[in-house]
Structure formats: C-alpha cells, structure tokens
Design an enzyme around this catalytic site. Structure first.
Site, PDB file in Angstrom:
ATOM      1  N   ASP A 194      -2.643   2.579   4.853  1.00  0.00           N
ATOM      2  CA  ASP A 194      -1.526   1.691   4.520  1.00  0.00           C
ATOM      3  C   ASP A 194      -1.375   0.642   5.612  1.00  0.00           C
ATOM      4  OD1 ASP A 194       0.896   0.657   3.301  1.00  0.00           O
ATOM      5  OD2 ASP A 194       0.977   2.577   2.261  1.00  0.00           O
ATOM      6  N   HIS A 265      -1.349  -3.461   0.733  1.00  0.00           N
ATOM      7  CA  HIS A 265      -1.167  -2.426   1.767  1.00  0.00           C
ATOM      8  C   HIS A 265      -2.422  -2.340   2.648  1.00  0.00           C
ATOM      9  CE1 HIS A 265       2.734  -0.921   0.468  1.00  0.00           C
ATOM     10  NE2 HIS A 265       2.321  -1.059  -0.775  1.00  0.00           N
ATOM     11  N   GLU A 329       2.134  -2.844  -5.311  1.00  0.00           N
ATOM     12  CA  GLU A 329       2.789  -3.784  -4.393  1.00  0.00           C
ATOM     13  C   GLU A 329       1.812  -4.719  -3.683  1.00  0.00           C
ATOM     14  OE1 GLU A 329       6.673  -1.135  -3.196  1.00  0.00           O
ATOM     15  OE2 GLU A 329       4.859  -0.745  -2.058  1.00  0.00           O
TER      16      GLU A 329
HETATM   17  C1  ACM Z   1       4.886   3.094  -4.322  1.00  0.00           C
HETATM   18  O1  ACM Z   1       5.925   3.738  -4.138  1.00  0.00           O
HETATM   19  N1  ACM Z   1       4.740   1.903  -3.755  1.00  0.00           N
HETATM   20  C2  ACM Z   1       3.830   3.597  -5.165  1.00  0.00           C
END
Ligand code: ACM
Length: 542
Positions: A194, A265, A329
C-alpha cells in the site's frame, strides 16, 4: 440402524434439560442426549493412515495433552476419539458428523478438512480450559452426548489483515490464522502492499525492501488532527517467512490470498521505482498520512513488466487459486494530465480514464489467468468494464456485488457497514481512536450476504463473506485483536450458519462461553483502553 436408534433417542430426549451446546459458529443440526462422555486417563485419538488425517489427529492430541496434562496419544484406526473417513457425500468437502456416546467420540468426514472442523467443534464441546497452553487442574473433561451434522453455508469465509499501515509480526499473523481456523473460516486475505509500506520481499526488486518498506514517520491521533509522531517506521516479510506462514495456514486448512495493490495505492513502490509513476523525476516518499494518494502507477510497458515480475514471484510463493490485485481507490488526476495516458486511451480506443483502469486490470487478469490462477479485485474493477475472469470483492456496499453477480461473476461480500472491523464498535467517547463509522457486534451479525434481489442462478455467484481489518489506527497486535474479536466471530457465523439458524440472542449467549475460550487463547477482546493512554500502552486484560 444403531445410528438411527441413537438419533431417535436423542430426538425423544432433546426437549429435556440437557447441556447447552455453545459452539460458534452454530452447527447445522444438533441433537443432545442426557449425560456426557469423560476423557479417560489414557485417551487415544484414532485416524486413518493418511498424512493429512494424522496431522489433524496430532493437533487434537497435542491440544488435549497440553490442557489436561495427560499424554494423549494418536493411533491408526480406532481410538477413544476417532476420526473416520465417511462416504456420505451430503457432508460435502467441509462438512462433518460428530457423535459423542458412552463409547467415545467419532468424527466422520469426507476429507481431512471436514475432520478438522469436527475437531474445532469437539474442542468447543469440552470445557473452555481445553484451550489452555498449560495443564489446568480440577477440570472434568467431559463431552456432552450429542449428534451433530454440520456443513457451511458459504464456501468462502474470510478475514483480511492490512499489514501496510501497521506491520504485524509473523507470530501474530500465525495467531490470527489460529483464530480464523477456530471459527471455521478458510481464507486469510493478506493485504501486503500500500501507499504507507510494501511488506513482501520481491527478489527481482530489492529496493522494495530497502526503501518501500520504510516511512519516515506516522500519523498520530486522528487524520483530521494532521499530527505526526516523528518516528521512522518499517516492517517487511522475507519470502522464507511468507512460506512459513503459508505452511502454517495450510496445516489449519486456511488458504492465504496475497493482495498486491494496483494501479492505485502504489506510492511505496514508486518511492523505490519512480520510473513507474507519472513523473520519473519526482522524489516520491513512502506515505506518512492515511487516505488516498494521487500518485498511481502509470501504465507504461515498463510498469506492466514490473507488475508481472512481482506477480510471478507472488504466484510462485502462494499456492492460492485467488490472487488479489486491489484495484480500489485509484485517483485519475495524473492520468488526466499525462500525455502518455491520454495517448494510450486514444490508441486503445478507450472511453476515458476509467476505461484505462479497466485496460490495466484486464491485462493483469489475462496474465494471472494464463498462470492458472483467478484474479480478485475490489468493486472499483467494475468501472470501465469488468474483465472476464474477475471475482469481485464488494466493499462499497453490496451494489457492486449485485452488479457483478448479475453479470455471472463470482462475488465476495464485504460491505463496509457490516464487515469493516476498523469502525467503532461502541460509543466513540469510550473508545480509542478509530477510522470512523459505527459497526457494533449486532450489526455485523445482522449481515445477510445473499441479496434478496438476485435470482437463484445469480445467487450462486455469492461465494461468501469476509471481515476486513485496516490498521491505520491499530498500532499494536493487541489493538487489532480488540477491534477484530468478537466481531469476527459474528461474521464467521454469518459465513457458516444457515440464515434460518442465526439468532443474535442465542449467539450472544454462546459468546459468553466463547469469551472464556478467547481468554485461554490470550485474545484481547473487549479490553478498550482510553484514548489518551492508547499509544503503546495496553491495559491488563479484565
Ligand atoms: C478499501 O477499503 N479501499 C477496499
């Protein structure tokens, strides 16, 4: 015939006052009879002559020996407790039948995995002290007379752990897997990369270890406070450690699903390999704040090479059928501004940046599929068109899951409002700082994974349910445990027990007994520290 008679006697006796069966998750069918079988001084555990079955027998014998202080041996074939291969196909791959009679205990299953789940039930039929690591004196080691037939509602019953925001040591990860197995869950989803840290060794890209696994500091307090602790932070698993965890999980019939995030990410990876980002000349730093960063992978050929190299090592390490590629995201600002990205959109005839995200995911899906595996992505992978073999993890509510199931794609349900264990579980005034939201035990328990508006055919694509644990605000293993249990026990029951079999009041009663088991296992549930004391101090368990 004998079995039938025993069943009949149980049926007749079932209305009298018998032992309450406090098993979590609640078994499918339970018939109790008066009385109980008592462990003998030299109890033996019997199992078929097969490595996997003997392993299950060994684990049971070892736990019984530790807690009782007696030496419980294993034998091939029949014992006082016998694991028996069954040809009853109605048990399925994970089901079992458990009979406790005056002659001993028999666990029948078609597979060693089913026998393992029978053993989990047997341990919960014994006094809670059976979970002790050291002998407990003065306990009557009894198993109530009972006939149980049990099998799961869903094939996929998972729990995820984010080790990027806060790193969790191998010993803790193993303990997490123990608890997954105890609750008859079968998937450990390991969120390994991440913005705030890359945690898995990739031999071809050593700087993921030396650069991407470290950040210069970490947020302190809540995100809105914008305060930092000024302390360097790092953590990383070697491939040897990863193998050790996978083997440990396999021994407990838990599959480990690795998650490698893309195309968003990506900041920690970009800190080591800036050429994979929008601006190769930019100095990227591993994220120190929570939230979503605009710095994402730029889908150049070089980036695909990196991602495929990483996935090749990951696939070689993890035997899991499923490989998770994130996909959530991914802000599109940099792709909007990038001449390269815009040219690619044109060249490939894509509609927009969402089309570009879909292009990335489809290429990765093809790569993973060619390696004989299946790709999982968060529900954003629906945007811009779902790739052919994708399984969708529905987190922004159940809508993504419903849409995917209607397109005949497999789905794992993990909507935030029910399955996010980083939400507050009680009045925030009484709690350490948490992400936000409010998901108490009753809410988690109330989750129904199969939406009513799916047809029977579409509903078959709902593989199951998973609890997610994002660790921004969980600095220590003890805090992770505090947030996860007992809510994960509720989700375990959602995944295993039939809809009709679930009842929150009944669950809450069984949970009171279950907490004693968690006490013996050293699990820090319900031990809320106060906000100001929280940082690294953990109070003594109640
Ligand atoms: C997430 O909670 N961004 C999958």
């Amino acid at each position: 015939m004998k079995r039938f008679l025993f069943g009949l006697i149980c049926c007749v006796l079932v209305h009298s006052a018998f032992a309450q069966i406090n098993v979590i998750p609640k078994p499918t069918q339970v018939l109790t009879a008066k009385g109980a079988w008592t462990l003998k001084a030299k109890t033996k555990v019997g199992a078929p002559a097969d490595a996997k079955w003997s392993h299950v027998a060994d684990m049971l014998a070892s736990q019984l020996s530790k807690a009782t202080g007696q030496s419980v041996a294993t034998v091939k074939g029949k014992g006082d407790i016998s694991l028996v291969l069954s040809s009853d196909t109605s048990l399925g791959e994970e089901g079992y039948r458990l009979l406790s009679t005056p002659k001993g205990v028999t666990i029948q299953a078609q597979t060693a995995k089913g026998a393992f789940y029978g053993v989990q039930t047997l341990l919960q039929l014994l006094p809670a002290e059976v979970f002790s690591e050291t002998p407990v004196a003065g306990v009557k080691w009894t198993v109530p007379y009972v006939t149980i037939k049990d099998m799961p509602r869903y094939a996929y019953r998972g729990l995820m752990l984010d080790v990027c925001r806060h790193f969790m040591p191998v010993e803790f990860v193993k303990k997490y897997i123990d608890l997954i197995a105890l609750h008859k869950q079968n998937q450990f989803h390991w969120h390994l990369t991440d913005d705030q840290g890359w945690r898995i060794e990739i031999k071809k890209y050593p700087e993921l270890k030396t650069i991407s696994s470290k950040r210069k500091e970490t947020m302190k307090g809540h995100y809105r406070d914008q305060k930092f602790d000024g302390r360097p932070y790092e953590g990383f698993y070697t491939q040897e450690q990863i193998k050790e965890v996978i083997q440990y999980a396999e021994d407990r019939f838990v599959n480990v699903i690795p998650e490698i995030e893309m195309p968003g990410h990506a900041l920690a990876a970009l800190a080591a390999y800036p050429q994979l980002g929008n601006n190769p000349d930019k100095i990227y730093e591993v994220g120190t704040k929570w939230g979503v960063y605009d710095d994402v992978f730029m889908p150049r050929e070089e980036t695909f090479k990196f991602l495929e190299d990483v996935l090749t090592e990951v696939i070689d390490l993890f035997p899991s059928k499923y490989i998770h590629i994130g996909g959530d995201e991914c802000p599109k600002v940099q792709w909007k501004e990038s001449r390269f990205a815009q040219n690619l959109i044109q060249k490939e005839g894509l509609k927009d940046e969402h089309g570009l995200q879909s292009y990335v995911i489809k290429r990765i899906d093809k790569f993973i599929t060619a390696k004989g595996r299946r790709m999982i992505g968060w529900d954003e992978i629906l945007e811009g068109g779902l790739s052919p073999n994708a399984t969708v993890m529905s987190w922004r509510g159940t809508e993504g899951g419903i849409a995917a199931a209607k397109e005949r794609h497999d789905v794992i349900m993990t909507p935030g409002g029910f399955c996010y264990l980083d939400h507050y579980q009680a009045d925030p005034k009484t709690q350490p700082v948490a992400f936000g939201g409010f998901t108490d035990l009753a809410k988690s328990y109330s989750f129904e994974p199969t939406p009513a508006d799916l047809s029977a055919e579409e509903a078959k694509h709902i593989l199951g349910v998973q609890g997610n644990v994002w660790t921004e605000y969980m600095k220590t293993p003890a805090y992770v445990q505090y947030m996860v249990w007992p809510r994960a026990t509720a989700l375990a029951e959602v995944g295993w027990t039939s809809k009709e079999g679930r009842n929150f009041e009944d669950f809450s009663k069984r949970l009171e007994i279950h907490k004693k088991r968690l006490d013996f296992l050293g699990v820090n549930y319900f031990g809320a520290p106060t906000n100001d004391k929280f940082e690294y101090v953990w109070p003594e368990k109640k």
